[in-house]
Design a protein around this motif. Sequence first.
Motif, PDB file in Angstrom:
ATOM      1  N   PRO A  26       0.807  -0.944   0.289  1.00 49.72           N
ATOM      2  CA  PRO A  26       0.368   0.125  -0.452  1.00 49.72           C
ATOM      3  C   PRO A  26       0.265   1.111   0.253  1.00 49.72           C
ATOM      4  CG  PRO A  26      -1.357  -1.981   0.841  1.00 49.72           C
ATOM      5  CD  PRO A  26       0.721  -2.438   1.106  1.00 49.72           C
ATOM      6  N   GLU A  27       1.731   1.158   0.637  1.00 53.73           N
ATOM      7  CA  GLU A  27       2.532   2.069   0.807  1.00 53.73           C
ATOM      8  C   GLU A  27       3.549   2.540  -0.395  1.00 53.73           C
ATOM      9  OE1 GLU A  27       3.684   4.658   4.426  1.00 53.73           O
ATOM     10  OE2 GLU A  27       3.959   2.493   5.526  1.00 53.73           O
ATOM     11  N   ILE A  28       4.493   1.552  -0.563  1.00 56.56           N
ATOM     12  CA  ILE A  28       4.998   1.423  -1.612  1.00 56.56           C
ATOM     13  C   ILE A  28       3.989   1.973  -2.908  1.00 56.56           C
ATOM     14  CG2 ILE A  28       6.084   0.081  -3.046  1.00 56.56           C
ATOM     15  CD1 ILE A  28       7.364  -2.129  -1.357  1.00 56.56           C
ATOM     16  N   LYS A  29       2.529   1.430  -3.297  1.00 60.14           N
ATOM     17  CA  LYS A  29       2.365   2.093  -4.739  1.00 60.14           C
ATOM     18  C   LYS A  29       2.022   3.625  -4.515  1.00 60.14           C
ATOM     19  CE  LYS A  29      -0.549  -1.527  -4.755  1.00 60.14           C
ATOM     20  NZ  LYS A  29      -1.308  -2.587  -5.183  1.00 60.14           N
ATOM     21  N   GLY A  30       1.808   3.500  -3.116  1.00 60.04           N
ATOM     22  CA  GLY A  30       0.988   5.417  -2.936  1.00 60.04           C
ATOM     23  C   GLY A  30       2.320   6.255  -3.354  1.00 60.04           C
ATOM     24  N   ASN A  31       3.562   5.333  -3.122  1.00 56.59           N
ATOM     25  CA  ASN A  31       4.450   6.626  -3.568  1.00 56.59           C
ATOM     26  C   ASN A  31       5.147   6.607  -5.232  1.00 56.59           C
ATOM     27  OD1 ASN A  31       6.037   7.932  -0.813  1.00 56.59           O
ATOM     28  ND2 ASN A  31       4.715   5.523  -0.718  1.00 56.59           N
ATOM     29  N   LEU A  32       5.066   5.584  -5.160  1.00 54.09           N
ATOM     30  CA  LEU A  32       5.409   5.746  -7.235  1.00 54.09           C
ATOM     31  C   LEU A  32       4.011   6.806  -7.870  1.00 54.09           C
ATOM     32  CD1 LEU A  32       4.554   1.955  -8.102  1.00 54.09           C
ATOM     33  CD2 LEU A  32       6.709   2.826  -7.720  1.00 54.09           C
ATOM     34  N   ASN A  33       5.105   7.151  -8.898  1.00 51.64           N
ATOM     35  CA  ASN A  33       4.993   7.921  -9.796  1.00 51.64           C
ATOM     36  C   ASN A  33       3.404   7.900 -10.005  1.00 51.64           C
ATOM     37  OD1 ASN A  33       4.364   9.255 -12.237  1.00 51.64           O
ATOM     38  ND2 ASN A  33       5.754  10.985 -11.213  1.00 51.64           N
ATOM     39  N   LYS A  34       2.666   9.048 -10.958  1.00 53.82           N
ATOM     40  CA  LYS A  34       1.447   7.790 -11.308  1.00 53.82           C
ATOM     41  C   LYS A  34       1.901   7.360 -12.060  1.00 53.82           C
ATOM     42  CE  LYS A  34      -0.285  13.155 -12.554  1.00 53.82           C
ATOM     43  NZ  LYS A  34      -0.919  14.240 -12.627  1.00 53.82           N
ATOM     44  N   ASP A  35       2.791   7.634 -12.966  1.00 56.08           N
ATOM     45  CA  ASP A  35       2.516   7.353 -14.548  1.00 56.08           C
ATOM     46  C   ASP A  35       3.498   5.848 -14.829  1.00 56.08           C
ATOM     47  OD1 ASP A  35       0.903   9.675 -15.669  1.00 56.08           O
ATOM     48  OD2 ASP A  35       3.541  10.433 -15.757  1.00 56.08           O
ATOM     49  N   ILE A  36       3.443   5.336 -13.539  1.00 58.71           N
ATOM     50  CA  ILE A  36       3.793   3.872 -12.962  1.00 58.71           C
ATOM     51  C   ILE A  36       2.831   2.799 -13.279  1.00 58.71           C
ATOM     52  CG2 ILE A  36       5.806   2.463 -12.182  1.00 58.71           C
ATOM     53  CD1 ILE A  36       7.341   5.202 -10.800  1.00 58.71           C
ATOM     54  N   GLY A  37       3.003   2.310 -13.619  1.00 59.38           N
ATOM     55  CA  GLY A  37       2.082   1.334 -13.461  1.00 59.38           C
ATOM     56  C   GLY A  37       2.369   0.342 -13.284  1.00 59.38           C
ATOM     57  N   PHE A  38       1.214  -0.396 -12.074  1.00 60.79           N
ATOM     58  CA  PHE A  38       1.640  -1.801 -11.230  1.00 60.79           C
ATOM     59  C   PHE A  38       0.677  -2.769 -11.777  1.00 60.79           C
ATOM     60  CE2 PHE A  38       1.606  -4.323  -7.298  1.00 60.79           C
ATOM     61  CZ  PHE A  38       2.976  -4.542  -7.560  1.00 60.79           C
ATOM     62  N   LYS A  84      -8.306  -5.335  -3.488  1.00 59.46           N
ATOM     63  CA  LYS A  84      -8.366  -4.947  -2.007  1.00 59.46           C
ATOM     64  C   LYS A  84      -9.332  -5.602  -1.831  1.00 59.46           C
ATOM     65  CE  LYS A  84      -7.255  -2.759   2.367  1.00 59.46           C
ATOM     66  NZ  LYS A  84      -7.215  -1.377   2.897  1.00 59.46           N
ATOM     67  N   ALA A  85     -10.259  -6.572  -1.310  1.00 60.79           N
ATOM     68  CA  ALA A  85     -10.881  -6.782  -1.037  1.00 60.79           C
ATOM     69  C   ALA A  85     -10.417  -8.278  -0.799  1.00 60.79           C
ATOM     70  CB  ALA A  85     -12.543  -6.351  -1.099  1.00 60.79           C
ATOM     71  N   LEU A  86     -11.193  -9.123  -2.478  1.00 63.14           N
ATOM     72  CA  LEU A  86     -11.099 -10.120  -3.061  1.00 63.14           C
ATOM     73  C   LEU A  86      -9.263 -10.436  -2.883  1.00 63.14           C
ATOM     74  CD1 LEU A  86     -13.178  -9.574  -5.689  1.00 63.14           C
ATOM     75  CD2 LEU A  86     -13.878 -10.975  -4.291  1.00 63.14           C
ATOM     76  N   ASN A  87      -9.039  -9.661  -3.152  1.00 58.70           N
ATOM     77  CA  ASN A  87      -7.050 -10.141  -2.455  1.00 58.70           C
ATOM     78  C   ASN A  87      -6.874 -10.990  -1.152  1.00 58.70           C
ATOM     79  OD1 ASN A  87      -6.419 -10.019  -5.204  1.00 58.70           O
ATOM     80  ND2 ASN A  87      -4.557  -8.423  -4.818  1.00 58.70           N
ATOM     81  N   ALA A  88      -7.134  -9.987  -0.348  1.00 62.94           N
ATOM     82  CA  ALA A  88      -7.459 -10.260   1.234  1.00 62.94           C
ATOM     83  C   ALA A  88      -8.251 -11.844   1.276  1.00 62.94           C
ATOM     84  CB  ALA A  88      -7.630  -9.533   1.667  1.00 62.94           C
ATOM     85  N   ALA A  89      -9.194 -12.224   0.571  1.00 64.87           N
ATOM     86  CA  ALA A  89     -10.532 -12.827   0.836  1.00 64.87           C
ATOM     87  C   ALA A  89      -9.862 -13.747   0.229  1.00 64.87           C
ATOM     88  CB  ALA A  89     -11.996 -12.591   0.185  1.00 64.87           C
ATOM     89  N   MET A  90      -8.697 -14.024  -0.793  1.00 59.97           N
ATOM     90  CA  MET A  90      -8.554 -15.266  -1.164  1.00 59.97           C
ATOM     91  C   MET A  90      -7.195 -15.515  -0.683  1.00 59.97           C
ATOM     92  SD  MET A  90      -9.927 -16.614  -3.905  1.00 59.97           S
ATOM     93  CE  MET A  90      -8.695 -17.923  -4.902  1.00 59.97           C
ATOM     94  N   PHE A  91      -6.606 -14.906  -0.192  1.00 54.46           N
ATOM     95  CA  PHE A  91      -5.161 -14.903   0.908  1.00 54.46           C
ATOM     96  C   PHE A  91      -5.581 -16.129   2.193  1.00 54.46           C
ATOM     97  CE2 PHE A  91      -3.036 -11.402  -0.826  1.00 54.46           C
ATOM     98  CZ  PHE A  91      -1.458 -12.562  -0.985  1.00 54.46           C
ATOM     99  N   GLN A  92      -7.393 -15.503   2.837  1.00 53.20           N
ATOM    100  CA  GLN A  92      -6.961 -16.068   4.229  1.00 53.20           C
ATOM    101  C   GLN A  92      -8.080 -16.868   3.774  1.00 53.20           C
ATOM    102  OE1 GLN A  92      -9.792 -12.761   5.970  1.00 53.20           O
ATOM    103  NE2 GLN A  92     -11.067 -14.787   7.218  1.00 53.20           N
ATOM    104  N   ALA A  93      -8.992 -17.430   3.104  1.00 53.33           N
ATOM    105  CA  ALA A  93      -9.614 -18.661   2.081  1.00 53.33           C
ATOM    106  C   ALA A  93      -8.077 -19.286   2.272  1.00 53.33           C
ATOM    107  CB  ALA A  93     -10.230 -18.478   0.666  1.00 53.33           C
ATOM    108  N   ILE A  94      -7.320 -19.578   1.172  1.00 50.96           N
ATOM    109  CA  ILE A  94      -6.260 -19.946   1.599  1.00 50.96           C
ATOM    110  C   ILE A  94      -5.192 -20.025   3.022  1.00 50.96           C
ATOM    111  CG2 ILE A  94      -3.758 -21.267   0.451  1.00 50.96           C
ATOM    112  CD1 ILE A  94      -5.618 -20.219  -2.299  1.00 50.96           C
ATOM    113  N   GLN A  95      -4.636 -19.642   3.401  1.00 52.53           N
ATOM    114  CA  GLN A  95      -3.778 -19.106   4.384  1.00 52.53           C
ATOM    115  C   GLN A  95      -4.555 -19.093   5.836  1.00 52.53           C
ATOM    116  OE1 GLN A  95      -0.161 -16.840   4.034  1.00 52.53           O
ATOM    117  NE2 GLN A  95      -0.843 -17.060   1.557  1.00 52.53           N
ATOM    118  N   GLY A  96      -5.999 -18.479   5.783  1.00 50.94           N
ATOM    119  CA  GLY A  96      -6.407 -19.155   7.046  1.00 50.94           C
ATOM    120  C   GLY A  96      -6.072 -17.466   7.419  1.00 50.94           C
ATOM    121  N   GLU A  97      -6.533 -17.203   8.663  1.00 52.19           N
ATOM    122  CA  GLU A  97      -6.825 -15.646   9.182  1.00 52.19           C
ATOM    123  C   GLU A  97      -5.649 -15.086   9.625  1.00 52.19           C
ATOM    124  OE1 GLU A  97      -8.647 -12.453  10.336  1.00 52.19           O
ATOM    125  OE2 GLU A  97      -9.837 -14.114  10.029  1.00 52.19           O
TER     126      GLU A  97
END
Length: 227
Positions: free
Chosen positions: A93-105, A135-148
């Motif tokens: 979150p912080e890394i992407k927040g500090n990237l120039n807006k012209d840089i794709g991720f 953000k929500a779906l990534n978190a949900a997938m991580f949690q479903a596979i790895q646990g809380e």
Amino acid sequence: MIKIKHIAFTMAVAAFTFSLTGCGKPADVTTEVTAEKNVEQVVEKAVVVPSRFVEGQHYTQISDAPASSEPKISEYFSFYCHNCYNMETKYLPEIKGNLNKDIGFETKHVDFMNSQIGTEVMRALAVIHEVGNEKALNAAMFQAIQGEGGHHDHSAPGHSHDEPEINNRDDIKKVFAANGVDAETYDKIADSEATDKKLALWRQQQVMFQVQSVPTFIVNDKYAINM
């Protein structure tokens, strides 16, 4: 270096300063390492002294082809990787927040499992790209596979990447349904030609860019950040 300074070695420095040991191919043992500096300090340092980053030490050229026409960072990761979960929740979150807006991720799921469920999990990321709410779906997938909290230990004795908590597409669709994506929508995107092409590209690039562990960050389709 094609645009590599502007790509902010913000990303490069943050990644290798944290010294995260990525999850390797099946049976590799991972180690979680505590960051010694916070993201803001690292980003500031990267911007001020970009000349300190040298090929072979901080990054590796992994392609002789021309760099991408637009600056971008590609993260190769896995929902099965604990350090990918840490990167996703603590640092990106912080890394992407500090990237120039012209840089794709962009994010791409590796295929280390070479199995049906592995492919289904890759399709899940492709669906996330289309429906949004990343953000929500990534978190949900991580949690479903790895646990809380992403506490599923993939280096634990007896653990196998072939024994995921999510066992089939129906299990994945339950995760998506809980986050507002109905089964019909999921299937339509997951089974689309566009998704098939996306997965084929991810697999091709995984080999082309010599992705052996995750998370791996590729800059401009040409440089790999040394983690």
